[in-house]
Design an enzyme around this catalytic site. Structure first.
Site, PDB file in Angstrom:
ATOM      1  N   GLY A 308       0.804  -1.314  -0.007  1.00  9.13           N
ATOM      2  CA  GLY A 308      -0.042  -0.059  -0.074  1.00  9.13           C
ATOM      3  C   GLY A 308       0.815   0.991  -0.037  1.00  9.13           C
ATOM      4  N   GLN A 309       0.174   2.401   0.155  1.00 12.32           N
ATOM      5  CA  GLN A 309       0.886   3.896   0.012  1.00 12.32           C
ATOM      6  C   GLN A 309       0.119   4.727   0.635  1.00 12.32           C
ATOM      7  OE1 GLN A 309       2.336   4.736  -3.744  1.00 12.32           O
ATOM      8  NE2 GLN A 309       3.109   6.833  -2.991  1.00 12.32           N
ATOM      9  N   GLY A 310       0.798   5.459   1.693  1.00 11.16           N
ATOM     10  CA  GLY A 310       0.224   6.678   2.285  1.00 11.16           C
ATOM     11  C   GLY A 310       0.751   7.793   2.005  1.00 11.16           C
ATOM     12  N   GLY A 311       0.700   8.896   2.672  1.00 16.51           N
ATOM     13  CA  GLY A 311       1.069  10.263   2.571  1.00 16.51           C
ATOM     14  C   GLY A 311       2.583  10.285   2.843  1.00 16.51           C
ATOM     15  N   PHE A 312       3.134   9.429   3.507  1.00 15.41           N
ATOM     16  CA  PHE A 312       4.502   9.468   4.018  1.00 15.41           C
ATOM     17  C   PHE A 312       5.557   8.408   3.277  1.00 15.41           C
ATOM     18  CE2 PHE A 312       2.379  11.902   6.971  1.00 15.41           C
ATOM     19  CZ  PHE A 312       3.265  13.053   7.250  1.00 15.41           C
ATOM     20  N   SER A 314       5.550   4.553   0.773  1.00 16.17           N
ATOM     21  CA  SER A 314       5.068   3.140   0.410  1.00 16.17           C
ATOM     22  C   SER A 314       5.450   1.953   1.394  1.00 16.17           C
ATOM     23  CB  SER A 314       5.784   2.795  -1.081  1.00 16.17           C
ATOM     24  OG  SER A 314       5.255   3.952  -1.965  1.00 16.17           O
ATOM     25  N   VAL A 315       4.644   0.942   1.518  1.00 14.54           N
ATOM     26  CA  VAL A 315       4.727  -0.125   2.126  1.00 14.54           C
ATOM     27  C   VAL A 315       4.858  -1.400   1.530  1.00 14.54           C
ATOM     28  CG1 VAL A 315       3.737  -1.420   4.414  1.00 14.54           C
ATOM     29  CG2 VAL A 315       3.358   0.745   3.915  1.00 14.54           C
ATOM     30  N   LYS A 329       8.286   0.024   5.660  1.00  9.84           N
ATOM     31  CA  LYS A 329       7.820   1.335   5.083  1.00  9.84           C
ATOM     32  C   LYS A 329       8.915   2.372   4.747  1.00  9.84           C
ATOM     33  CE  LYS A 329       4.812   5.140   6.261  1.00  9.84           C
ATOM     34  NZ  LYS A 329       3.884   5.697   7.092  1.00  9.84           N
ATOM     35  N   ASP A 429      -2.563  11.222  14.300  1.00 11.13           N
ATOM     36  CA  ASP A 429      -3.208  10.739  12.872  1.00 11.13           C
ATOM     37  C   ASP A 429      -4.142   9.128  13.154  1.00 11.13           C
ATOM     38  OD1 ASP A 429      -3.899  11.070  10.293  1.00 11.13           O
ATOM     39  OD2 ASP A 429      -2.183  10.175   9.541  1.00 11.13           O
TER      40      ASP A 429
END
Length: 594
Positions: A308-312, A314-315, A329, A429
């Protein structure tokens, strides 16, 4: 050649090379880009400001508070895009779909206006690289009442339009001389006598790329383009090739006189090492393993399995030398000189709690930073509570007992972060995406990229600017007029998340039929205030009804506007473990717990 001449030559070459690259070659198009709730999207989609990178531009990708808008036709109307689904890498069934809402058609269907049947719904113009088709459409037959006409017996008839009748159903004939065919998007199989029940303004479009364009994207890693004669070609950037050649020449020049100019630079102390050494002197040894970036590449098999990918960042899924499966991450945003990152690693790695993710290692090499966590096979909580569906996935719903246990576990983890650690940690968060579930659905708080660490005796914190995710951020984080920032900011985020678990939907949902249901906390609050049934789905018995009421009360208790009226996280944890309906008191529109 004199040393001065050599030095001038080197300066000219090193400064002209980037200018030549920038002038001779366009900026490379990114292979994909994040676009808010649409996730990561790629060609044929592109950001509106880079329309050279695709033929379906999307705007507002970087604005978390705005709807994402798509322009299916060049220089045409912008529509709100609802979802995007892509699977281009599969060689047997590559496909792309996107769904958008036509507000004009939506208004006509909502008002049950016969103007909706006046014309066919047209597709975007065919691109040189792709063809478009509707995923779901229905053909209706509009027949003038003033002309003689014998309708087929197997067709449904809608007679509420003043100057024509409307027919739909099976085996309609296109030879009806007094009639006109109209094709419109549908959401359900045509049935009954009311076409407004199965037609929709949420249009689902299939995009089929040509074989040569798919080959260009998947095999050649290029971009589909047309030349001056409108012929297809696969555009590939030669900037990297020229840059490599330039670097070779630059390396030759450096080798000629590196002792005269660069000797001091090569022997300068590595700032990363200095930061770590200073930290170790002040705090002692780091409690978790440190890996090189080469080791991180090896454990992730060169970043092949992306989770997956978030704001900070990729995992990726990885494996340690001992065979343990991990989640790695890779941080894409590097702030400061690394002191904050090392301090965060040191503090979080000293935590140990069943409801907090375990940090197993880290990587810190100049700008390359990575965090290595225990792997959670069930992923994040969000995929189990939101009801959105598409043709590729189904909703995996958890029963209320498991959801209640998850809510209790998250509260337990937050209480530990604030009271059980050597330092107090405020997460900033808390949201379903940052709650990971193990094989037994035990929740673990993750992603401490925005966390604030403070001493045990401190209860208030100072932060610069707002931090967090829209929809979960406490009012005082945006404006100090509401109060001071403290651990109760996490309490607010926790409450918003619990209400989403109860409603099994985003708290703000513009797809509901009634405006009173758009903001779920208001809707559920009014139900409690009126002492009426909650009206939620999948509640099977009285015990589950009571459980859901308890979760709802806890959520509303936590999202009160002023921090002073919210409970501490310790009280929240105690309340999630027992019933307390008799203690609910709604006074003048404000929720208080005695």
């Amino acid at each position: 050649m004199s040393p001065v001449y050599e030095f001038v030559l080197l300066l000219l070459f090193s400064n002209l090379l980037p200018l030549l690259l920038a002038a001779g070659f366009p900026r490379e198009c990114p292979p994909s880009f994040p676009c808010g709730y649409l996730g990561d999207v790629s060609f044929p989609f592109t950001k509106a400001e880079r329309q050279d990178c695709g033929f379906l531009p999307i705007r507002n990708c970087d604005d978390p508070l705005s709807h994402k808008m798509i322009q299916p036709q060049k220089n045409g109307t912008w529509f709100q895009v609802i979802r995007v689904t892509q699977l281009l890498s599969n060689p047997t069934t590559p496909f792309t779909t996107f769904q958008f809402r036509d507000e004009d058609l939506y208004a006509l269907l909502q008002n049950q206006s016969c103007e909706a049947f006046r014309s066919n719904y047209t597709l975007p113009h065919t691109s040189p690289f792709a063809s478009f088709s509707f995923a779901f459409t229905t053909t209706l037959v509009r027949c003038n009442r003033s002309l003689p006409f014998n309708p087929p017996t197997n067709m449904c008839n809608y007679t509420k339009c003043h100057d024509y009748n409307l027919y739909f159903g099976y085996n309609h004939s296109s030879s009806l001389t007094a009639c006109t065919e109209v094709e419109l998007p549908n959401k359900d199989v045509p049935d009954g006598i009311n076409p407004f029940a199965f037609l929709t303004a949420d249009v689902l479009i299939k995009v089929e790329l040509t074989n040569e364009c798919l080959d260009c994207i998947n095999r050649q890693r290029g971009l589909c383009q047309l030349d001056s004669r409108e012929r297809f070609y696969c555009a590939k950037s030669y900037a990297s090739t020229l840059l490599a050649a330039g670097l070779v020449v630059l390396l030759v020049l450096v080798c000629c006189f590196w002792r005269k100019i660069f000797y001091p630079v090569f022997w300068r102390e590595n700032p990363t090492h200095r930061i770590i050494e200073n930290f170790l002197k002040e705090h002692g040894p780091l409690p978790t393993a440190r890996y090189s970036f080469l080791e991180v590449q090896k454990m992730t098999n060169s970043f092949r399995n992306k989770l997956g990918q978030g704001g900070f960042g990729s995992v990726y899924k990885g494996k340690l030398p001992d065979g343990s499966v991990v989640a790695v991450k890779i941080l894409s945003i590097s702030k400061g000189n690394g002191e904050e990152f090392i301090n965060e690693v040191w503090s979080i790695s000293k935590t140990s709690h069943v409801n907090v993710i375990r940090l197993l290692g880290f990587c810190f090499e100049n700008s390359r930073r990575a965090l290595i966590y225990e792997f959670m096979p069930n992923g994040s909580l969000d995929k189990f509570i939101y009801e959105e569906k598409n043709e590729l996935n189904d909703v995996h719903q958890l029963d209320w007992k498991i959801l209640n246990d998850i809510a209790m576990g998250i509260a337990h983890g937050l209480e530990y972060l604030y009271r059980g650690c050597n330092t107090r940690i405020i997460h900033f968060d808390i949201k379903p995406h940052n709650i990971l579930l193990d094989e037994d659905f035990c929740p673990k708080i993750s992603d401490f990229g925005l966390a604030k660490i403070c001493a045990r005796k401190e209860s208030l914190v100072s932060i610069f600017g707002a931090r967090g995710t829209a929809g979960y951020v406490a009012p005082e984080v945006f404006s100090r007029n509401f109060g001071v920032v403290s651990h109760k900011s996490d309490v607010y985020s926790y409450g918003m998340m619990v209400l989403e678990m109860v409603g099994r939907r985003k708290n703000v949902n513009t797809d509901v039929d009634r405006s009173s249901e758009i903001y779920f906390p208001h809707w559920i609050y009014n139900r409690l205030e009126g002492n009426t049934e909650l009206g939620l789905e999948n509640i099977r018995n009285e015990n589950e009804e009571q459980m859901v009421r308890k979760m709802t009360i806890v959520g509303l208790w936590c999202i009160q506007t002023l921090p002073s009226t919210r409970p501490t996280i310790s009280r929240v944890f105690l309340r999630t473990k027992k019933q307390f309906f008799e203690e609910l008191d709604i006074i003048n529109g404000g929720l208080q717990i005695k």
